[in-house]
Design an enzyme around this catalytic site. Structure first.
Site, PDB file in Angstrom:
ATOM      1  N   GLY A  68      -5.144  -0.181  -5.907  1.00 38.67           N
ATOM      2  CA  GLY A  68      -4.100  -1.188  -5.817  1.00 38.67           C
ATOM      3  C   GLY A  68      -4.561  -2.502  -5.211  1.00 38.67           C
ATOM      4  O   GLY A  68      -4.185  -3.577  -5.687  1.00 38.67           O
ATOM      5  N   SER A 202      -1.879   2.258  -8.665  1.00 33.96           N
ATOM      6  CA  SER A 202      -2.891   3.029  -7.948  1.00 33.96           C
ATOM      7  C   SER A 202      -2.704   4.512  -8.230  1.00 33.96           C
ATOM      8  O   SER A 202      -1.578   5.013  -8.269  1.00 33.96           O
ATOM      9  CB  SER A 202      -2.785   2.770  -6.441  1.00 33.96           C
ATOM     10  N   CYS A 328      -0.882  -0.178  15.387  1.00 30.81           N
ATOM     11  CA  CYS A 328      -1.915   0.849  15.548  1.00 30.81           C
ATOM     12  C   CYS A 328      -2.931   0.448  16.609  1.00 30.81           C
ATOM     13  O   CYS A 328      -3.863   1.201  16.881  1.00 30.81           O
ATOM     14  CB  CYS A 328      -2.616   1.080  14.219  1.00 30.81           C
TER      15      CYS A 328
END
Length: 411
Positions: A68, A202, A328
């Site tokens: 993708g 994808s 994160c």
């Protein structure tokens, strides 16, 4: 219980079986003339038709990529570099329209082009994550060369009005690209009906292998080539074809097409049961994104007073895999750009949980999942300074203030 199919999905056994011969027995280079290569070329062409059938395209309009992100880059940069060659002083041909909630493969590509003089308009979205079509119309200029708006959002699952976007693009003679990585194989995607000129796909989001994807390029649309070499894939993407991966994408697309309706119904049944039970049983729990125009396999919860990464790690210990929109790393304290774009404050966006359903999930698992989420949320709230345990309510609003970049660096 794997419920992170929007991140990646397990390879379907039928897909793996289809791929295996092309690693050893049928290992030929698809660009060679002898039998081994001819058979590999046949397999690639078969996959091209399977992918085309999924989105109602012609096989000649499909080009294979590594996934993708490459597909998005190939299309956006390819259009930009092709159109800029037609620029004049009166019309610089340098304007792109996108949205604030696109995948980083689109946003970062647009930011890259801005370094070279391209102008990008980032359309806002409403609280459901949907653009206002009037905003799109008002953003169009004589210099606009591309509208790139995702088919559905990878975090909150909101589905954009692609047909209407395409109509606006056509009326203004502008190319329309849609990142359909989360949509293709999950809901009907018809490039003709939805007026789409360029599309990204994808494999690993639809139970195919990682490292392979495709672009749809409408007949008559030309892109500037980014990868030069031996001229494979109609000269658009040179390099020896990843035959096993392409075969896997083709089979995954075929299976997704065959089972589309039943999987949509299966996913929606589980999705709706989870949304109803979680929001009914857990105080201050919410669903982010559109309730009407939403992917059938996507749920994006928000729980006041907790931190999403802790939620994910504790659910993992209970055998449940999900995702969070929170940061994160300490270098990105603001969290995901998507909740921010739909008006969710940073402290609340960090308490997000995305569950994305696949064929392997069962309605019988819903009660265990809800009980586990309830247990973990209750535990985390007991530890949270943003939750008043005595009165059982969220008090984070009392501590909110504007945080500037110097504050972030200092923290």
């Amino acid at each position: 219980m794997y419920m992170d199919n929007s991140a990646t999905s397990p390879v379907d056994p039928e897909v793996l079986e289809e791929m295996l011969p092309y690693f050893n027995k049928e290992f030929g280079n698809a660009s060679t003339l002898y039998t081994l290569g001819v058979e590999a070329k046949k397999a690639v062409d078969k996959a091209r038709k399977q992918v085309a059938d999924l989105i109602n395209a012609d096989p000649n309009e499909i080009t294979f990529t590594s996934g993708g992100s490459e597909s998005d880059n190939m299309i956006i940069k390819g259009v930009a570099l092709k159109e800029i060659q037609k620029a004049t002083e009166e019309n610089p041909k340098n304007h792109i329209i996108t949205t604030t909630i696109e995948h980083p493969a689109v946003l970062e590509t647009c930011k890259f082009l801005e370094k070279f003089g391209f102008e990008v308009t980032y359309l806002p979205v409403d609280e459901s994550g949907i653009i206002n079509l009037e905003d799109l119309k008002n953003a169009i200029k004589d210099s606009t060369i591309l509208i790139t708006i995702m088919h559905s959002n990878n975090e909150i699952g909101s589905i954009q009005p692609t047909k209407e976007i395409g109509e606006i693009a056509r009326a203004n003679n502008i190319l329309f690209h849609s990142d359909a990585v989360q949509s293709a194989g999950k809901i009907p995607v018809d490039v003709i009906e939805q007026n789409i000129d360029l599309l990204s796909i994808s494999a690993h989001k639809i139970n195919g292998p990682k490292g392979v994807g495709a672009v749809y390029i409408k007949k008559g649309v030309t892109l500037e080539v980014l990868i030069h070499g031996g001229g494979q894939e109609k000269g658009l993407r040179s390099g020896t074809e990843n035959v096993p991966g392409i075969v896997g994408l083709g089979k995954a697309a075929e299976l997704a097409n065959i089972h589309l309706e039943e999987r949509m119904k299966h996913n929606q049944e589980i999705r709706d049961a989870l949304m109803e039970k979680v929001t009914s049983n857990i105080k201050d729990s919410y669903v982010n994104g559109s309730m009407e125009n939403r992917l059938p396999n996507n749920i994006h919860f928000r729980f006041s007073g907790i931190e999403g990464e802790s939620l994910i790690l504790r659910l993992d210990k209970k055998g449940i895999n999900g995702a969070t929109g929170s940061a994160c790393s300490t270098h990105d304290l603001k969290g995901s750009h998507v909740p921010a774009a739909i008006g969710i404050k940073p402290a609340l966006s960090h308490g997000s949980l995305r569950l994305s359903i696949g064929p392997e999930n069962n309605i019988e698992d819903v009660d265990y999942i809800v009980e586990s989420i309830d247990e973990v949320v209750t535990y985390l709230r007991k530890l949270s300074p943003l939750w008043d345990n005595k009165n059982d309510k969220y008090i984070g609003d009392l501590f909110e203030k504007e945080v500037d970049e110097e504050d972030l660096d200092r923290y």
